[in-house]
Design a protein around this motif. Structure first.
Motif, PDB file in Angstrom:
ATOM      1  N   LEU A   7       0.932  -0.919  -0.068  1.00 25.78           N
ATOM      2  CA  LEU A   7       0.042  -0.071  -0.077  1.00 25.78           C
ATOM      3  C   LEU A   7       0.695   1.306  -0.014  1.00 25.78           C
ATOM      4  O   LEU A   7       1.890   1.286   0.571  1.00 25.78           O
ATOM      5  CB  LEU A   7      -0.877   0.225   1.233  1.00 25.78           C
ATOM      6  N   LYS A   8       0.461   2.416  -0.606  1.00 27.11           N
ATOM      7  CA  LYS A   8       1.114   3.580  -0.570  1.00 27.11           C
ATOM      8  C   LYS A   8       0.453   4.256   0.631  1.00 27.11           C
ATOM      9  O   LYS A   8      -0.620   4.746   0.589  1.00 27.11           O
ATOM     10  CB  LYS A   8       1.158   4.564  -1.843  1.00 27.11           C
ATOM     11  N   VAL A   9       1.306   4.673   1.692  1.00 29.17           N
ATOM     12  CA  VAL A   9       0.635   5.464   2.810  1.00 29.17           C
ATOM     13  C   VAL A   9       1.502   6.725   2.849  1.00 29.17           C
ATOM     14  O   VAL A   9       2.622   6.919   2.571  1.00 29.17           O
ATOM     15  CB  VAL A   9       1.181   4.548   4.186  1.00 29.17           C
ATOM     16  N   ALA A  10       0.943   7.784   3.429  1.00 33.03           N
ATOM     17  CA  ALA A  10       1.314   9.187   3.562  1.00 33.03           C
ATOM     18  C   ALA A  10       1.124   9.668   4.661  1.00 33.03           C
ATOM     19  O   ALA A  10      -0.121   9.374   5.301  1.00 33.03           O
ATOM     20  CB  ALA A  10       0.827   9.893   2.461  1.00 33.03           C
ATOM     21  N   ALA A  11       1.861  10.689   5.390  1.00 34.33           N
ATOM     22  CA  ALA A  11       1.406  11.535   6.683  1.00 34.33           C
ATOM     23  C   ALA A  11       1.304  12.939   5.798  1.00 34.33           C
ATOM     24  O   ALA A  11       1.995  13.395   5.281  1.00 34.33           O
ATOM     25  CB  ALA A  11       2.628  11.339   7.430  1.00 34.33           C
ATOM     26  N   ALA A  12       0.130  13.442   6.252  1.00 37.39           N
ATOM     27  CA  ALA A  12      -0.133  14.848   6.023  1.00 37.39           C
ATOM     28  C   ALA A  12      -0.166  15.796   7.205  1.00 37.39           C
ATOM     29  O   ALA A  12      -0.667  15.362   8.092  1.00 37.39           O
ATOM     30  CB  ALA A  12      -1.004  14.719   5.162  1.00 37.39           C
ATOM     31  N   VAL A  13       0.395  17.018   6.900  1.00 30.93           N
ATOM     32  CA  VAL A  13       0.113  18.113   7.898  1.00 30.93           C
ATOM     33  C   VAL A  13      -0.304  19.396   7.333  1.00 30.93           C
ATOM     34  O   VAL A  13       0.425  20.036   6.698  1.00 30.93           O
ATOM     35  CB  VAL A  13       1.655  18.417   8.538  1.00 30.93           C
ATOM     36  N   PRO A  14      -1.274  19.768   7.472  1.00 35.36           N
ATOM     37  CA  PRO A  14      -2.168  20.617   6.848  1.00 35.36           C
ATOM     38  C   PRO A  14      -2.063  21.863   7.751  1.00 35.36           C
ATOM     39  O   PRO A  14      -1.777  21.914   8.713  1.00 35.36           O
ATOM     40  CB  PRO A  14      -3.600  20.340   6.863  1.00 35.36           C
ATOM     41  N   ALA A  35      -3.514  13.596  -2.430  1.00 34.55           N
ATOM     42  CA  ALA A  35      -2.715  12.339  -2.103  1.00 34.55           C
ATOM     43  C   ALA A  35      -3.447  11.026  -3.097  1.00 34.55           C
ATOM     44  O   ALA A  35      -2.624  10.206  -3.363  1.00 34.55           O
ATOM     45  CB  ALA A  35      -2.933  11.781  -0.455  1.00 34.55           C
ATOM     46  N   ALA A  36      -4.647  10.891  -3.120  1.00 36.49           N
ATOM     47  CA  ALA A  36      -5.258  10.136  -3.766  1.00 36.49           C
ATOM     48  C   ALA A  36      -5.019  10.225  -5.243  1.00 36.49           C
ATOM     49  O   ALA A  36      -4.621   9.086  -6.037  1.00 36.49           O
ATOM     50  CB  ALA A  36      -6.796  10.412  -3.894  1.00 36.49           C
ATOM     51  N   GLN A  37      -4.738  11.323  -5.814  1.00 40.20           N
ATOM     52  CA  GLN A  37      -4.306  11.515  -7.375  1.00 40.20           C
ATOM     53  C   GLN A  37      -2.906  10.981  -7.374  1.00 40.20           C
ATOM     54  O   GLN A  37      -2.294  10.444  -8.407  1.00 40.20           O
ATOM     55  CB  GLN A  37      -4.120  12.952  -7.572  1.00 40.20           C
ATOM     56  N   ARG A  38      -2.031  10.821  -6.215  1.00 40.33           N
ATOM     57  CA  ARG A  38      -0.640  10.322  -6.223  1.00 40.33           C
ATOM     58  C   ARG A  38      -0.610   8.607  -6.019  1.00 40.33           C
ATOM     59  O   ARG A  38       0.517   8.055  -5.956  1.00 40.33           O
ATOM     60  CB  ARG A  38       0.396  11.301  -5.239  1.00 40.33           C
ATOM     61  N   GLY A  39      -1.876   8.212  -5.822  1.00 37.25           N
ATOM     62  CA  GLY A  39      -1.787   6.759  -5.684  1.00 37.25           C
ATOM     63  C   GLY A  39      -1.833   6.236  -4.264  1.00 37.25           C
ATOM     64  O   GLY A  39      -1.637   5.215  -3.894  1.00 37.25           O
ATOM     65  N   VAL A  40      -2.021   7.332  -3.055  1.00 32.26           N
ATOM     66  CA  VAL A  40      -1.712   7.021  -1.902  1.00 32.26           C
ATOM     67  C   VAL A  40      -3.244   6.423  -1.337  1.00 32.26           C
ATOM     68  O   VAL A  40      -4.184   6.811  -1.792  1.00 32.26           O
ATOM     69  CB  VAL A  40      -1.472   8.455  -0.993  1.00 32.26           C
ATOM     70  N   GLU A  41      -3.202   5.169  -0.754  1.00 36.85           N
ATOM     71  CA  GLU A  41      -4.375   4.706  -0.068  1.00 36.85           C
ATOM     72  C   GLU A  41      -4.842   5.069   1.180  1.00 36.85           C
ATOM     73  O   GLU A  41      -5.993   4.843   1.781  1.00 36.85           O
ATOM     74  CB  GLU A  41      -4.071   3.206  -0.294  1.00 36.85           C
ATOM     75  N   ILE A  42      -3.799   5.292   2.188  1.00 34.27           N
ATOM     76  CA  ILE A  42      -3.937   5.439   3.580  1.00 34.27           C
ATOM     77  C   ILE A  42      -3.381   6.806   3.823  1.00 34.27           C
ATOM     78  O   ILE A  42      -2.085   6.905   3.487  1.00 34.27           O
ATOM     79  CB  ILE A  42      -3.449   4.567   4.388  1.00 34.27           C
ATOM     80  N   VAL A  43      -3.951   7.926   4.474  1.00 34.91           N
ATOM     81  CA  VAL A  43      -3.413   9.342   4.609  1.00 34.91           C
ATOM     82  C   VAL A  43      -3.803   9.453   5.991  1.00 34.91           C
ATOM     83  O   VAL A  43      -4.638   9.497   6.615  1.00 34.91           O
ATOM     84  CB  VAL A  43      -3.893  10.549   3.953  1.00 34.91           C
ATOM     85  N   ALA A  44      -2.692   9.731   7.044  1.00 35.08           N
ATOM     86  CA  ALA A  44      -2.638   9.907   8.346  1.00 35.08           C
ATOM     87  C   ALA A  44      -2.447  11.554   8.525  1.00 35.08           C
ATOM     88  O   ALA A  44      -1.716  12.092   8.231  1.00 35.08           O
ATOM     89  CB  ALA A  44      -1.529   9.163   9.028  1.00 35.08           C
ATOM     90  N   PHE A  45      -3.498  12.018   9.054  1.00 32.43           N
ATOM     91  CA  PHE A  45      -3.103  13.450   9.664  1.00 32.43           C
ATOM     92  C   PHE A  45      -3.249  13.765  11.332  1.00 32.43           C
ATOM     93  O   PHE A  45      -3.467  12.686  12.038  1.00 32.43           O
ATOM     94  CB  PHE A  45      -4.662  14.047   9.444  1.00 32.43           C
ATOM     95  N   PRO A  46      -2.646  14.682  11.606  1.00 28.08           N
ATOM     96  CA  PRO A  46      -2.347  14.918  13.001  1.00 28.08           C
ATOM     97  C   PRO A  46      -3.582  14.696  13.999  1.00 28.08           C
ATOM     98  O   PRO A  46      -4.860  15.115  13.350  1.00 28.08           O
ATOM     99  CB  PRO A  46      -1.863  16.407  13.038  1.00 28.08           C
ATOM    100  N   GLU A  47      -3.872  14.325  15.135  1.00 27.85           N
ATOM    101  CA  GLU A  47      -4.661  14.447  15.891  1.00 27.85           C
ATOM    102  C   GLU A  47      -5.388  15.745  16.089  1.00 27.85           C
ATOM    103  O   GLU A  47      -4.599  16.857  16.183  1.00 27.85           O
ATOM    104  CB  GLU A  47      -4.446  13.785  17.228  1.00 27.85           C
ATOM    105  N   LEU A  48      -6.663  15.874  16.227  1.00 28.23           N
ATOM    106  CA  LEU A  48      -7.343  17.163  16.381  1.00 28.23           C
ATOM    107  C   LEU A  48      -7.046  18.141  15.239  1.00 28.23           C
ATOM    108  O   LEU A  48      -7.236  19.514  15.384  1.00 28.23           O
ATOM    109  CB  LEU A  48      -7.383  17.679  17.563  1.00 28.23           C
ATOM    110  N   ALA A  49      -6.668  17.654  14.091  1.00 29.44           N
ATOM    111  CA  ALA A  49      -6.546  18.582  12.832  1.00 29.44           C
ATOM    112  C   ALA A  49      -7.616  19.364  12.600  1.00 29.44           C
ATOM    113  O   ALA A  49      -7.553  20.596  12.078  1.00 29.44           O
ATOM    114  CB  ALA A  49      -5.788  18.007  11.894  1.00 29.44           C
TER     115      ALA A  49
END
Length: 59
Positions: A7-14, A35-49
């Protein structure tokens, strides 16, 4: 998932604004779509973002 079971997984910090859930949600959705356009299947965002971490910062 690719042919090898990976799977392609990413971390994102908006960039967020404290207490501005509408703005934060727009940023989160935009980053998830990118992220989806780049083929990422799971994206993790910071808690309470969505709330901008803590509403205590407003008090």
């Amino acid at each position: 998932m690719d042919n090898f079971g990976f799977l392609k997984v990413a971390a994102a910090v908006p960039h967020v604004r404290v207490g501005d859930c509408d703005f934060n949600a727009e940023r989160i959705v935009a980053m998830a779509e990118q992220a989806a356009q780049r083929g990422v299947e799971i994206v993790a965002f910071p808690e309470l973002a969505l709330t901008g971490y803590t509403c205590a910062d407003l008090l």
